[in-house]
Enzyme design. Structure first.
Site, PDB file in Angstrom:
ATOM      1  N   THR A  97       0.835  -1.202   0.000  1.00  0.00           N
ATOM      2  CA  THR A  97       0.000   0.000   0.000  1.00  0.00           C
ATOM      3  C   THR A  97       0.872   1.256   0.000  1.00  0.00           C
ATOM      4  O   THR A  97       2.101   1.172  -0.058  1.00  0.00           O
ATOM      5  CB  THR A  97      -0.942   0.015   1.228  1.00  0.00           C
ATOM      6  OG1 THR A  97      -0.124  -0.109   2.385  1.00  0.00           O
ATOM      7  CG2 THR A  97      -1.953  -1.110   1.185  1.00  0.00           C
TER       8      THR A  97
ATOM      9  N   TRP B  66     -11.942  15.010 -22.276  1.00  0.00           N
ATOM     10  CA  TRP B  66     -12.204  13.637 -21.832  1.00  0.00           C
ATOM     11  C   TRP B  66     -13.371  13.662 -20.848  1.00  0.00           C
ATOM     12  O   TRP B  66     -13.663  14.711 -20.252  1.00  0.00           O
ATOM     13  CB  TRP B  66     -10.948  13.054 -21.173  1.00  0.00           C
ATOM     14  CG  TRP B  66     -11.077  11.611 -20.777  1.00  0.00           C
ATOM     15  CD1 TRP B  66     -11.079  11.105 -19.510  1.00  0.00           C
ATOM     16  CD2 TRP B  66     -11.213  10.503 -21.658  1.00  0.00           C
ATOM     17  NE1 TRP B  66     -11.203   9.743 -19.549  1.00  0.00           N
ATOM     18  CE2 TRP B  66     -11.297   9.343 -20.858  1.00  0.00           C
ATOM     19  CE3 TRP B  66     -11.289  10.371 -23.051  1.00  0.00           C
ATOM     20  CZ2 TRP B  66     -11.446   8.068 -21.395  1.00  0.00           C
ATOM     21  CZ3 TRP B  66     -11.436   9.092 -23.589  1.00  0.00           C
ATOM     22  CH2 TRP B  66     -11.508   7.960 -22.761  1.00  0.00           C
TER      23      TRP B  66
ATOM     24  N   HIS C 186      -0.219   6.128 -22.033  1.00  0.00           N
ATOM     25  CA  HIS C 186       0.268   7.508 -21.959  1.00  0.00           C
ATOM     26  C   HIS C 186       1.805   7.602 -21.974  1.00  0.00           C
ATOM     27  O   HIS C 186       2.477   6.606 -22.167  1.00  0.00           O
ATOM     28  CB  HIS C 186      -0.338   8.205 -20.741  1.00  0.00           C
ATOM     29  CG  HIS C 186      -1.821   8.423 -20.920  1.00  0.00           C
ATOM     30  ND1 HIS C 186      -2.633   9.003 -19.985  1.00  0.00           N
ATOM     31  CD2 HIS C 186      -2.643   8.131 -21.954  1.00  0.00           C
ATOM     32  CE1 HIS C 186      -3.874   9.061 -20.436  1.00  0.00           C
ATOM     33  NE2 HIS C 186      -3.900   8.537 -21.613  1.00  0.00           N
TER      34      HIS C 186
ATOM     35  N   ASN D  42     -11.333   7.270  -1.141  1.00  0.00           N
ATOM     36  CA  ASN D  42     -10.057   6.576  -1.113  1.00  0.00           C
ATOM     37  C   ASN D  42      -9.536   6.517  -2.541  1.00  0.00           C
ATOM     38  O   ASN D  42      -9.955   5.678  -3.323  1.00  0.00           O
ATOM     39  CB  ASN D  42     -10.168   5.178  -0.510  1.00  0.00           C
ATOM     40  CG  ASN D  42      -8.795   4.514  -0.456  1.00  0.00           C
ATOM     41  OD1 ASN D  42      -7.797   5.109  -0.872  1.00  0.00           O
ATOM     42  ND2 ASN D  42      -8.726   3.292   0.029  1.00  0.00           N
TER      43      ASN D  42
ATOM     44  N   GLU E  16      -3.981  -0.053 -35.662  1.00  0.00           N
ATOM     45  CA  GLU E  16      -4.978   0.344 -34.647  1.00  0.00           C
ATOM     46  C   GLU E  16      -5.121   1.863 -34.632  1.00  0.00           C
ATOM     47  O   GLU E  16      -4.118   2.585 -34.692  1.00  0.00           O
ATOM     48  CB  GLU E  16      -4.521  -0.111 -33.257  1.00  0.00           C
ATOM     49  CG  GLU E  16      -4.953  -1.512 -32.905  1.00  0.00           C
ATOM     50  CD  GLU E  16      -4.729  -1.829 -31.432  1.00  0.00           C
ATOM     51  OE1 GLU E  16      -5.518  -2.606 -30.903  1.00  0.00           O
ATOM     52  OE2 GLU E  16      -3.771  -1.318 -30.825  1.00  0.00           O
TER      53      GLU E  16
HETATM   54  C1  LIG Z   1      -7.472  14.577 -21.131  1.00  0.00           C
HETATM   55  C2  LIG Z   1      -7.659  13.456 -20.165  1.00  0.00           C
HETATM   56  N1  LIG Z   1      -7.982  13.736 -18.893  1.00  0.00           N
HETATM   57  C3  LIG Z   1      -8.144  12.766 -17.980  1.00  0.00           C
HETATM   58  C4  LIG Z   1      -7.978  11.437 -18.305  1.00  0.00           C
HETATM   59  C5  LIG Z   1      -8.165  10.399 -17.253  1.00  0.00           C
HETATM   60  O1  LIG Z   1      -7.000   9.719 -16.961  1.00  0.00           O
HETATM   61  P1  LIG Z   1      -7.067   8.246 -16.324  1.00  0.00           P
HETATM   62  O2  LIG Z   1      -7.338   7.304 -17.448  1.00  0.00           O
HETATM   63  O3  LIG Z   1      -5.727   8.038 -15.719  1.00  0.00           O
HETATM   64  O4  LIG Z   1      -8.151   8.258 -15.328  1.00  0.00           O
HETATM   65  C6  LIG Z   1      -7.663  11.082 -19.626  1.00  0.00           C
HETATM   66  C7  LIG Z   1      -7.507   9.668 -19.975  1.00  0.00           C
HETATM   67  O5  LIG Z   1      -7.006   9.259 -20.964  1.00  0.00           O
HETATM   68  C8  LIG Z   1      -7.497  12.115 -20.587  1.00  0.00           C
HETATM   69  O6  LIG Z   1      -7.215  11.825 -21.857  1.00  0.00           O
END
Ligand SMILES: Cc1ncc(COP(=O)(O)O)c(C=O)c1O
Length: 396
Positions: free
Chosen positions: A31, A91, A191, A249, A334
């Site tokens: 943890t 996102w 990423h 959490n 892809e």
């Molecule tokens: C612009 C953006 N913000 C937030 C996130 C969220 O990240 P996570 O997948 O680590 O939750 C992503 C995910 O790809 C993203 O592209």
């Protein structure tokens, strides 16, 4: 003959990353612990983010930024109905933490050259109720940060940088994520670096750090600067179990921290190789007349040294994306959309009554014509490159 496959993500974990993870597994302390502390410190130092806290995802980092902004322990807190500016090309969890925190998103169209805010449109959307801007640094790129910072200053707004797709990008030599009061990073497997799942929430203000620390772990007082003071005030309670704030959490584990840190140490090398691969692909693509005529590869903004993890591509007016995607995927390449396209078109927007009738021409164009392919962190071989070019040519 093996079938050609050009994936969005290759296995991102090297032997040395796995070794670090195994060391933690063997230690029995899985943890949150010393590995997390080390990663946080090294991250802050390199990215100049002042305070960094490891969390279990970039989404959690965004949630913590907005939950901190509305927290009753914050001296200047945002209140229900305050407005936050956000790009239409975002996102899901760039947006939802704003709504989940009782704040109101105001959508702005993007600039087609950077895939980030159209800053003129942004300024038009500012009202007396606007308190913050959430900038989404798309796929390793960013808006003109000088201009954005000028707008922030002029209207006295808070800036939250969603840097989940842009770890390592520099604008005029300064890392993205070090401009705003808050910034978020994601270490999801596709990423710039990966710890399986994982993220970092960074903030400039030390009081905000204390709030976020508490929110990250159940709302308790453990590890806070004034932990002893809180215990003194609550002598009737077990000092190890004092719930000082509301909480979640959202902690990560030391396993993720060790893998993430091992990757983070090589971020400059990853950026370099990805850039070389990108330049190689670009050169080959633009040598091909058919590709050059129909497709445009996104460039970095002026003054920017982008950290790419994919190759964002936008087709011209005559480009039929759906036919192309079917063909190219069949050939083993892809692809995926650029973030989620125009987020205002998602069904959740209607359900949560967030419909915005403004025309998002560029975000819409990206939905209809944009996609991206992967960029590996190992040097791309000529044989693969030739096959990639051929697949593109045959699919157009
Ligand atoms: C612009 C953006 N913000 C937030 C996130 C969220 O990240 P996570 O997948 O680590 O939750 C992503 C995910 O790809 C993203 O592209």
């Amino acid at each position: 003959m093996s079938k050609f496959f050009y994936p969005l993500v290759e296995n991102p974990y090297r032997k040395k990353d796995i070794k670090e993870g195994i060391k933690v597994l063997k230690s029995g302390k899985l943890t949150i612990g010393s590995k997390t502390e080390t990663f946080q410190k090294i991250f802050s130092k390199k990215m100049k983010t002042k305070n960094s806290l490891l969390v279990n995802s970039g989404s959690s980092a965004n949630l913590l930024a907005f939950q901190c902004l509305i927290n009753p322990y914050r001296k200047k807190r945002l209140t229900r109905g305050d407005e936050v500016i956000i790009p239409a090309l975002c996102w899901s969890t760039s947006l939802w933490p704003i709504v989940q925190s009782g704040l109101k998103p105001k959508f702005v169209d993007i600039d087609i050259e950077t895939l980030n805010f159209n800053l003129k449109e942004l300024e038009k959307k500012i009202t007396k109720k606007t308190k913050a801007i959430l900038v989404v640094h798309v796929l390793g790129n960013c808006p003109n940060m000088d201009q954005l910072m000028k707008i922030k200053k002029k209207y006295n707004l808070l800036l939250i940088e969603d840097t989940c797709e842009s770890l390592g990008t520099k604008f005029k030599g300064k890392y993205l994520g070090s401009f705003g009061e808050f910034s978020s990073f994601s270490f999801y497997s596709s990423h710039q670096i990966s710890s399986g799942e994982g993220g970092m929430i960074c903030c400039k203000n030390n009081d905000d750090l204390e709030i976020i620390k508490s929110l990250r772990a159940h709302g308790w007082s453990r590890g806070l600067k004034n932990e002893k003071k809180i215990a003194k005030k609550n002598k009737n309670l077990d000092k190890r179990f004092i719930f000082y704030n509301s909480g979640f959490n959202l902690r990560s584990t030391d396993i993720s921290a060790s893998i993430g840190l091992s990757q983070f140490k090589d971020i400059d090398q990853f950026i370099k190789i990805r850039n070389e691969n990108r330049n190689k692909i670009l050169k080959s693509f633009y040598k091909n007349k058919k590709i050059k005529k129909k497709l445009k590869i996104l460039q970095g903004n002026n003054f920017t040294k982008p950290s790419w993890f994919g190759l964002p591509i936008i087709g011209n007016k005559n480009f039929n994306k759906s036919i192309f995607i079917k063909k190219i995927e069949k050939r083993g390449v892809e692809t995926r959309p650029i973030i989620s396209g125009n987020f205002l078109k998602q069904p959740s927007i209607k359900k949560y009554k967030l419909i915005d009738k403004s025309k998002m021409y560029n975000a819409e164009y990206v939905s209809k014509k944009g996609f991206f392919i992967g960029l590996p962190t190992t040097k791309i071989k000529n044989k693969i490159l030739n096959k990639l070019v051929k697949s593109f040519e045959e699919s157009l």
